[in-house]
Write an enzyme that holds these catalytic residues in place. Structure first.
Site, short mmCIF file in Angstrom:
data_model
loop_
_atom_site.label_atom_id
_atom_site.label_comp_id
_atom_site.label_asym_id
_atom_site.label_seq_id
_atom_site.Cartn_x
_atom_site.Cartn_y
_atom_site.Cartn_z
CB SER A 39 10.13 -32.77 -11.96
OG SER A 39 10.50 -33.76 -11.02
CG ASP A 329 16.40 -37.60 -15.11
OD1 ASP A 329 15.89 -38.39 -14.28
OD2 ASP A 329 15.99 -36.43 -15.25
CG HIS A 332 12.62 -37.01 -13.52
ND1 HIS A 332 13.76 -36.22 -13.50
CD2 HIS A 332 11.72 -36.41 -12.72
CE1 HIS A 332 13.55 -35.17 -12.73
NE2 HIS A 332 12.33 -35.26 -12.23
#
Length: 354
Positions: A39, A329, A332
């Site tokens: 991600s 978040d 990340h």
């Protein structure tokens, strides 16, 4: 030799040298940034597969051009995007699985990364992500498409001159071992670190076999200092999990040693480890030095547990200015933090391009 003739010769030599330098400069240019991983590098591939791990909804992408949630797990661009721009390429790296991109657009950069993926294919299978093995298969398909579009010789030259980034490992250690004990039934922690390092080496050798030469390996960040890890730290809630940080450092040592060894073993390879851990650890410890105000929690929601769809559910709680936060978040980095990471990647790589 008459003065005029001598001056003519010197001028001719000067012009020849300039042409040689220009040719060398052109030859050293990076034609594309090609990305594999999880991600931290997925620029939208998960939008086109059946998985819950997507970032194509608000507040993700709110600071992206046009405020579009592209599938990137950040408020804006990722490190790979900034690396591309810094090398004179487009400011964003497109996702390979996006049917809206032609091979001509992908020729200047492409991401095969998938949120939830890892060095261990089991990790990707748990999260219904694209495995690293499949990402490498996509790279093989990409090379074939590139050959049909620009000719095999030109494609091979572009593949050899491109910059490759493999950003993975965090999902394996957190999602597949430390937090959820799936791989703990098969490996001790040192064994699993070795298994992951072996998978990273196999991936590097695989893309090298397909023509890649300039390969960058960002190490793991301080996993124990991610906002989520602080929140679920059983020993000292709110503080960094020192054990998980030790695990990240231990794995990074294996990754760095592997990079040095492959440089000796693979002719023409330029495999470079990038110390992302030290950089992010410093951002967390001294956020004010980098212009941040908060390095403890993320911008979205409460900032302690939200990631993915949970960020969307707590959209109303999201901070006003993500540039003040190291993390967007609970896992990340923010776009601004990714920009700093990208600068480190480019700086580490630049001596190789001279």
């Amino acid at each position: 030799m008459p003065l005029l003739q001598c001056m003519t010769v010197l001028l001719a030599i000067s012009i020849a040298m300039q042409l040689l330098l220009r040719g060398a400069s052109a030859d050293s240019r990076v034609p594309a940034v090609i990305v594999f991983g999880d991600s931290t590098a997925d620029t939208g591939n998960n939008n086109f597969i059946q998985t819950l791990l997507r970032g194509n909804y608000t507040p993700y992408g709110r600071d992206f051009a046009g405020g579009v949630a592209t599938g990137r797990f950040s408020n804006g661009r990722l490190a790979a995007d900034f690396v591309s721009q810094a090398l004179g390429l487009p400011p964003t790296v497109p996702a390979y699985l996006d049917p809206g991109h032609s091979i001509h657009r992908l020729a200047s950069g492409v991401s095969f990364a998938s949120a939830g993926s890892g060095l261990d294919d089991i990790t990707a299978q748990i999260f219904s992500a694209v495995t690293l093995t499949q990402q490498i298969q996509h790279f093989k398909e990409y090379k074939e498409k590139l050959g049909r579009a620009m000719g095999d010789a030109a494609a091979s030259h572009a593949i050899a001159r491109s910059l490759y980034i493999l950003s993975a490992g965090g999902s394996d250690l957190l999602g597949n071992y430390l937090l959820f004990p799936i791989r703990r039934y098969h490996f001790t922690l040192p064994e699993y670190e070795a298994h992951l390092a072996g998978a990273a080496e196999a991936a590097v050798r695989a893309i090298y076999g397909l023509g890649a030469r300039r390969i960058r390996l960002p190490g793991l960040p301080p996993l124990g200092c991610l906002p989520l890890q602080r929140a679920v730290n059983p020993a000292r809630p709110g503080d960094c999990n020192t054990r998980h940080n030790m695990v990240a450092r231990s794995f990074n040592r294996r990754l760095r040693a592997m990079a040095w060894r492959l440089n000796r073993e693979l002719p023409g390879a330029q495999v470079l480890y990038v110390n992302q851990y030290r950089l992010l650890a410093d951002m967390v410890a001294r956020p004010w030095v980098y212009g941040f105000e908060n390095s403890v929690r993320g911008c979205c929601g409460t900032g302690y547990v939200e990631t993915g769809v949970l960020c969307s559910l707590d959209n109303a709680l999201t901070c006003e200015d993500a540039d003040k936060y190291v993390f967007f978040d609970a896992i990340h980095p923010s776009e601004r933090a990714y920009k700093i990471i990208a600068d480190a990647i480019v700086h580490a790589a630049s001596p190789r391009f001279k």
